[in-house]
Design a protein around this motif. Structure first.
Motif, PDB file in Angstrom:
ATOM      1  N   LYS B  15      40.237  35.868  37.703  1.00 46.02           N
ATOM      2  CA  LYS B  15      40.316  36.142  36.268  1.00 46.02           C
ATOM      3  C   LYS B  15      41.543  36.941  35.840  1.00 46.02           C
ATOM      4  N   TYR B  16      41.838  36.756  34.573  1.00 45.92           N
ATOM      5  CA  TYR B  16      42.836  37.554  33.859  1.00 45.92           C
ATOM      6  C   TYR B  16      42.073  38.418  32.868  1.00 45.92           C
ATOM      7  N   ASN B 206      41.297  42.522  42.228  1.00 44.88           N
ATOM      8  CA  ASN B 206      41.554  41.168  41.735  1.00 44.88           C
ATOM      9  C   ASN B 206      42.911  40.649  42.229  1.00 44.88           C
ATOM     10  N   GLU B 207      43.870  41.545  42.398  1.00 46.60           N
ATOM     11  CA  GLU B 207      45.170  41.133  42.913  1.00 46.60           C
ATOM     12  C   GLU B 207      45.018  40.690  44.376  1.00 46.60           C
ATOM     13  N   ARG B 208      44.203  41.421  45.125  1.00 44.67           N
ATOM     14  CA  ARG B 208      43.882  41.029  46.500  1.00 44.67           C
ATOM     15  C   ARG B 208      43.205  39.659  46.504  1.00 44.67           C
ATOM     16  N   SER B 232      35.212  37.302  41.473  1.00 47.41           N
ATOM     17  CA  SER B 232      36.194  37.739  40.471  1.00 47.41           C
ATOM     18  C   SER B 232      35.538  37.832  39.103  1.00 47.41           C
ATOM     19  N   SER B 233      34.692  36.852  38.798  1.00 49.71           N
ATOM     20  CA  SER B 233      33.975  36.854  37.525  1.00 49.71           C
ATOM     21  C   SER B 233      32.988  38.017  37.455  1.00 49.71           C
ATOM     22  N   ALA B 234      32.201  38.198  38.509  1.00 43.08           N
ATOM     23  CA  ALA B 234      31.200  39.279  38.509  1.00 43.08           C
ATOM     24  C   ALA B 234      31.881  40.630  38.332  1.00 43.08           C
ATOM     25  N   ARG B 235      32.987  40.801  39.023  1.00 49.30           N
ATOM     26  CA  ARG B 235      33.662  42.107  38.964  1.00 49.30           C
ATOM     27  C   ARG B 235      34.343  42.330  37.614  1.00 49.30           C
ATOM     28  N   MET B 236      34.838  41.254  37.009  1.00 48.00           N
ATOM     29  CA  MET B 236      35.391  41.398  35.653  1.00 48.00           C
ATOM     30  C   MET B 236      34.287  41.819  34.685  1.00 48.00           C
TER      31      MET B 236
END
Lengths: 320, 320
Positions: B15-16, B206-208, B232-236
């Motif tokens: 994600k961004y 997220n960069e990792r 990535s979605s869950a963490r965003m």
């Protein structure tokens, strides 16, 4: 002789999530809770020189005594006793409420067993003992509001009572999913600590929040108390959701209630949502707003419980 | 002369979320996306020396040209032109899908306007231009899989195509709440950056994940691709929920679908959930598993869209 003690369960306003010592149950963060009047455990302990093993009944039914025995070993070591015990517990916590009965259970057991073993523990030491059974039990030794200082050792990690507040605090428990299969919170806690990239930030932020909550309670600032309560819960569940694998205690109805609470607040009703290791939602509010909170949750009207501040753990009976 | 270009929307697998430069739209993290074939925007641009202001129609209806004009100013500066333009866009993205039409819209506009202004931009520079309209548009310049390198300046923040994969990737879009009121994602992004205690950890993690995703895609390791996508979605969303005030895009039905995806996977179906700035759920899966995914969501059967990898942005027509 037998001793019977009663302790009430509690709901953390500033959450406890994660142990840095699994055996001594030393938490990574301090926590602040409200003990609830309607939900409690009564436990009777009788040491008996003729017993060959501990005996344990819960609500009248025999149970494996393994966990209880490990806890009683700590009491026996302190009392220099080798006697096994009869332990009979009765839980007055509706199973469907999904409230942590281990908090009231271990606080009642700590008090009954220590007294029965001839120990007269100061509240702080009783809290330390209860902590060894279940972290949140350290707080159930006290009535009303309590803070569990994380400390850094067995000696320094204990709860104590916070000054009483004049605010008429109430907790509306919304049972969104009574039949939910229980997931081990102990295991999930350890997984959050081990895998959530947010855990270090959670620890730092939640410790800051515990200090802010003590000030907000002293100032009787309910808006701030509520904001801190909702935020500590949201951030705990966010840290859990960020774990690997991702996990959430939230069920669809959990979110239904959460959104309803946000809407209530937008309408001026003082209500803040907090969730623990299960799908139920507890709504922190003030007595005059309980009716408005209930009215906003018509689809849950048969699944609401309302509780106010509870009393400290106490000995009900000592009989020869 | 008029130029018409088509660009497809995309879904971020990594994600961004969050800008370190609001004006240049420089993101805090790199992101990885899949461009989708069925959802696209066609945009026609005609510069006209007789116009006194830009004119803009969307799906045939006149709109305020303010945002478009600010974007066209960048094109005009590059082309040393002062002419205003007629811009006509047609969105082939179902409104109810809740897919970010700004990604396809600004990628199509960047291509049509730059070409019409006489610029022949290299893909990297076209991506940089599209980025100025909407961050995710930088990725819609490319077909299939793309990575948007965060960079540290206007020159170094651009997307590029990743090698094609042999995996038959599919995205099942579950429209859980078509009528949801739109919350400004730009404002919420900024609030997450400013108030979420988890934001710095999100950026680092997220960069990792973006680097790990490039490797997983190269290895055609769908399990790893899916895990990284869901995480990535869950963490965003966890970082968003931890903001002050707490906010979540999740609706109850979002969680219904999320839990259904977890159950599917426990049954061996390769399916991973990803959510963006809205309540809908996109399920990343493989073509042979699409039927099983659909079958697991009977209550949403009339609200499912299935898409595969889309093509790069291209000029459809240049007419005199």
């Amino acid at each position: 002789m037998t001793t019977t003690a009663r302790a009430h369960t509690n709901i953390a306003l500033i959450k406890y999530w994660g142990k840095r010592d699994e055996k001594l149950i030393l938490p990574y963060t301090s926590s602040v809770s409200l003990t609830l009047d309607d939900f409690y455990t009564d436990t009777t302990v009788q040491f008996d020189p003729h017993l060959m093993a501990d005996q344990f009944t819960l609500n009248g039914r025999p149970q494996s005594p393994d966990k209880i025995s490990a806890f009683l070993d700590i009491v026996r070591a302190q009392a220099h006793s080798a006697q096994f015990a009869h332990v009979a517990s009765v839980n007055h916590v509706p199973t469907a409420a999904g409230l942590a009965s281990s908090a009231s259970a271990y606080a009642a057991l700590a008090l009954a067993a220590s007294r029965e073993a001839g120990l007269q523990l100061a509240p702080r030491d009783l809290s330390r003992l209860a902590r060894r059974g279940s972290g949140s039990a350290s707080r159930s030794v006290f009535g009303g509001l309590a803070i569990w200082h994380r400390g850094d050792s067995d000696l320094t990690s204990f709860a104590e009572a916070l000054p009483e507040t004049k605010l008429p605090l109430r907790m509306v428990v919304v049972m969104v999913d009574a039949g939910q299969k229980k997931v081990s919170s102990r295991r999930l806690m350890a997984n959050t600590v081990a895998t959530s990239p947010y855990y270090p930030a959670w620890v730092k932020d939640n410790e800051r929040a515990a200090g802010d909550m003590v000030k907000a309670l002293a100032a009787a600032d309910f808006t701030r108390i509520g904001e801190l309560t909702e935020q500590s819960s949201a951030r705990m569940h966010a840290a859990i959701f960020a774990s690997d694998p991702a996990f959430t205690y939230f069920q669809p109805a959990t979110l239904t209630v959460w959104h309803a609470v946000q809407t209530l607040r937008a309408q001026g009703v003082p209500a803040y949502a907090t969730m623990d290791a299960g799908p139920n939602v507890k709504i922190l509010t003030l007595a005059p707003a309980v009716a408005a909170v209930k009215a906003a949750l018509p689809e849950f009207k048969d699944r609401l419980l309302v509780a106010g501040p509870g009393r400290a753990a106490k000995v009900l009976e000592e009989a020869q």
